[in-house]
Design a protein around this motif. Structure first.
Motif, short mmCIF file in Angstrom:
data_model
loop_
_atom_site.label_atom_id
_atom_site.label_comp_id
_atom_site.label_asym_id
_atom_site.label_seq_id
_atom_site.Cartn_x
_atom_site.Cartn_y
_atom_site.Cartn_z
N GLY A 169 3.43 3.03 4.61
CA GLY A 169 3.72 1.63 4.32
C GLY A 169 2.48 0.80 4.04
N TYR A 170 1.32 1.29 4.48
CA TYR A 170 0.08 0.56 4.24
C TYR A 170 -0.41 0.69 2.80
CZ TYR A 170 -0.26 0.41 9.36
OH TYR A 170 -0.02 0.20 10.69
N ALA A 171 0.10 1.69 2.08
CA ALA A 171 -0.43 1.99 0.75
C ALA A 171 -0.22 0.83 -0.22
CB ALA A 171 0.22 3.26 0.20
N ARG A 172 0.87 0.10 -0.06
CA ARG A 172 1.12 -1.01 -1.00
C ARG A 172 0.10 -2.12 -0.86
NH1 ARG A 172 3.87 -5.11 1.64
NH2 ARG A 172 4.61 -4.56 3.74
N LEU A 173 -0.63 -2.14 0.26
CA LEU A 173 -1.65 -3.15 0.48
C LEU A 173 -3.04 -2.69 0.06
CD1 LEU A 173 -0.54 -4.17 4.10
CD2 LEU A 173 0.15 -5.23 1.93
N ALA A 174 -3.15 -1.45 -0.37
CA ALA A 174 -4.45 -0.86 -0.67
C ALA A 174 -5.08 -1.53 -1.89
CB ALA A 174 -4.32 0.63 -0.91
N VAL A 228 -7.29 -0.22 -3.95
CA VAL A 228 -7.70 0.72 -5.00
C VAL A 228 -6.56 1.67 -5.32
CG1 VAL A 228 -10.18 0.63 -4.55
CG2 VAL A 228 -8.75 2.20 -3.23
N ARG A 229 -6.55 2.15 -6.55
CA ARG A 229 -5.44 2.96 -7.05
C ARG A 229 -5.29 4.27 -6.28
NH1 ARG A 229 -5.45 4.30 -13.33
NH2 ARG A 229 -5.23 2.02 -13.34
N HIS A 230 -6.42 4.91 -5.93
CA HIS A 230 -6.29 6.22 -5.30
C HIS A 230 -5.77 6.15 -3.87
CE1 HIS A 230 -10.62 5.09 -4.65
NE2 HIS A 230 -10.31 5.42 -3.41
N LEU A 231 -5.56 4.94 -3.34
CA LEU A 231 -4.87 4.77 -2.06
C LEU A 231 -3.43 4.28 -2.26
CD1 LEU A 231 -7.67 3.21 0.19
CD2 LEU A 231 -6.95 5.60 0.05
N ARG A 232 -3.21 3.55 -3.33
CA ARG A 232 -1.84 3.07 -3.59
C ARG A 232 -0.90 4.21 -3.93
NH1 ARG A 232 -4.68 -1.29 -6.09
NH2 ARG A 232 -4.39 -0.39 -8.16
N VAL A 233 -1.42 5.37 -4.32
CA VAL A 233 -0.54 6.50 -4.65
C VAL A 233 0.18 7.04 -3.42
CG1 VAL A 233 -1.95 7.19 -6.62
CG2 VAL A 233 -2.40 8.20 -4.38
N PHE A 234 -0.16 6.57 -2.23
CA PHE A 234 0.53 7.03 -1.03
C PHE A 234 1.79 6.22 -0.74
CE2 PHE A 234 -3.98 8.27 -0.13
CZ PHE A 234 -3.77 9.64 -0.29
N ARG A 235 2.20 5.38 -1.68
CA ARG A 235 3.49 4.70 -1.55
C ARG A 235 4.62 5.74 -1.67
NH1 ARG A 235 4.57 2.30 -5.82
NH2 ARG A 235 2.82 3.10 -7.03
N ALA A 236 5.67 5.57 -0.89
CA ALA A 236 6.79 6.51 -0.95
C ALA A 236 7.41 6.55 -2.34
CB ALA A 236 7.84 6.14 0.08
N ALA A 237 7.33 5.42 -3.08
CA ALA A 237 7.92 5.34 -4.41
C ALA A 237 7.04 5.94 -5.50
CB ALA A 237 8.24 3.88 -4.76
N ASP A 238 5.82 6.33 -5.17
CA ASP A 238 4.95 6.93 -6.17
C ASP A 238 5.65 8.14 -6.79
OD1 ASP A 238 2.02 7.33 -7.27
OD2 ASP A 238 2.70 9.29 -6.55
N PRO A 239 5.60 8.32 -8.10
CA PRO A 239 6.34 9.41 -8.74
C PRO A 239 5.98 10.80 -8.20
CG PRO A 239 5.62 7.83 -10.38
CD PRO A 239 4.98 7.42 -9.10
N VAL A 240 4.70 11.02 -7.89
CA VAL A 240 4.32 12.34 -7.38
C VAL A 240 4.89 12.56 -5.99
CG1 VAL A 240 2.38 13.79 -6.66
CG2 VAL A 240 2.23 12.48 -8.78
N LEU A 241 4.76 11.57 -5.10
CA LEU A 241 5.31 11.71 -3.76
C LEU A 241 6.83 11.84 -3.80
CD1 LEU A 241 2.46 10.94 -2.68
CD2 LEU A 241 3.66 9.64 -0.90
N ALA A 242 7.47 11.05 -4.63
CA ALA A 242 8.92 11.13 -4.73
C ALA A 242 9.37 12.50 -5.23
CB ALA A 242 9.44 10.03 -5.65
#
Length: 248
Positions: free
Chosen positions: A165-170, A172-186
């Motif tokens: 849940g912290y990723a949306r506050l990141a 930089v891009r290479h930390l925002r990819v840890f959002r659950a909705a990120d296409p790779v994670l999904a």
């Protein structure tokens, strides 16, 4: 002296919140703050220790199942040395990939580097040992690249399989990819068959992953440890990794 809560696994239980996130009840804010401070101190100390004389060649000997190490973001392979030492002492040749550097590139790109290393060195029946983002890279390699079964299974420590849940506050891009909705994670979340070959090891409180690292269908090992980084140096983590590497 170790916290009394850390010495007794029965002190903890898991309860869902309205969002389905696991919450460790009964852990005071002061204790969580202390764990967070110790966690960041551990991370800083290992950044310094990574400048030491230990080289990757020191770990490649052994007749056991080969191990390939994938660290987390901002980490070098030196962060994994407590677990690497334990596996190497058991006779496992342990391989690291300096090409990952501090692991800032996208998960698919790093996974391709990992798999290229497996092919270049003709490694088979591989055990992947991963931390944090490394577990996502390992699962991507298992599910998207490994058509010939080079990877046997993976032990992942503190991996955000469901995102953070912290990723949306990141910032930089290479930390925002840890959002659950990120296409790779999904996409990885939909790859359920591979979960049976994964052991997910995590603590009762993670500084960076409030959702925890439980993975449906995997072997989940929840330890009475607080923190995202310092779990790598805990004796109970070593025991869990060794048990997963050499099951009875």
């Amino acid at each position: 002296m170790r916290d009394e809560l850390e010495t007794d696994p029965t002190t903890f239980r898991t309860e869902p919140t309205r969002t389905g996130r696991p919450v460790p009840p009964g852990i005071p804010l002061v204790r969580r703050a202390r764990w967070a401070a110790l966690d960041w101190w551990y991370a800083i100390s290992w950044q310094v220790r990574s400048l030491g004389p230990t080289t990757a060649d020191d770990y490649r000997t052994g007749d056991g199942q080969p191990v390939v190490v994938i660290p987390g973001v901002y980490e070098t392979w030196h962060f994994m040395r407590p677990l690497m030492d334990a596996l190497h002492d058991r006779g496992h040749p342990v391989h690291v990939l300096p090409v990952l550097r501090h692991n800032l590139r996208p998960v698919p790109d790093s996974a391709r580097d990992v798999f290229a290393y497996l092919e270049e060195h003709d490694l088979r029946n591989v055990l992947v040992l991963a931390h944090s983002k490394g577990g996502l890279i390992g699962k991507y390699a298992m599910t998207q690249l490994d058509d010939h079964g080079r990877i046997d299974r993976m032990v992942a420590v503190s991996t955000p399989f469901a995102g953070s849940g912290y990723a949306r506050l990141a910032p930089v891009r290479h930390l925002r990819v840890f959002r659950a909705a990120d296409p790779v994670l999904a996409g990885l979340a939909r790859e359920l068959d591979a979960n049976a070959r994964i052991t997910s090891v995590y603590g009762v409180f993670d500084t960076l992953i409030p959702e925890g690292s439980e993975l449906s269908g995997a072997t989940n090992v929840r330890l009475p440890v607080g923190g995202h980084f310092r779990i790598l140096g805990d004796v109970r983590t070593r025991a869990a990794v060794l048990a997963a590497a050499d099951p009875a």
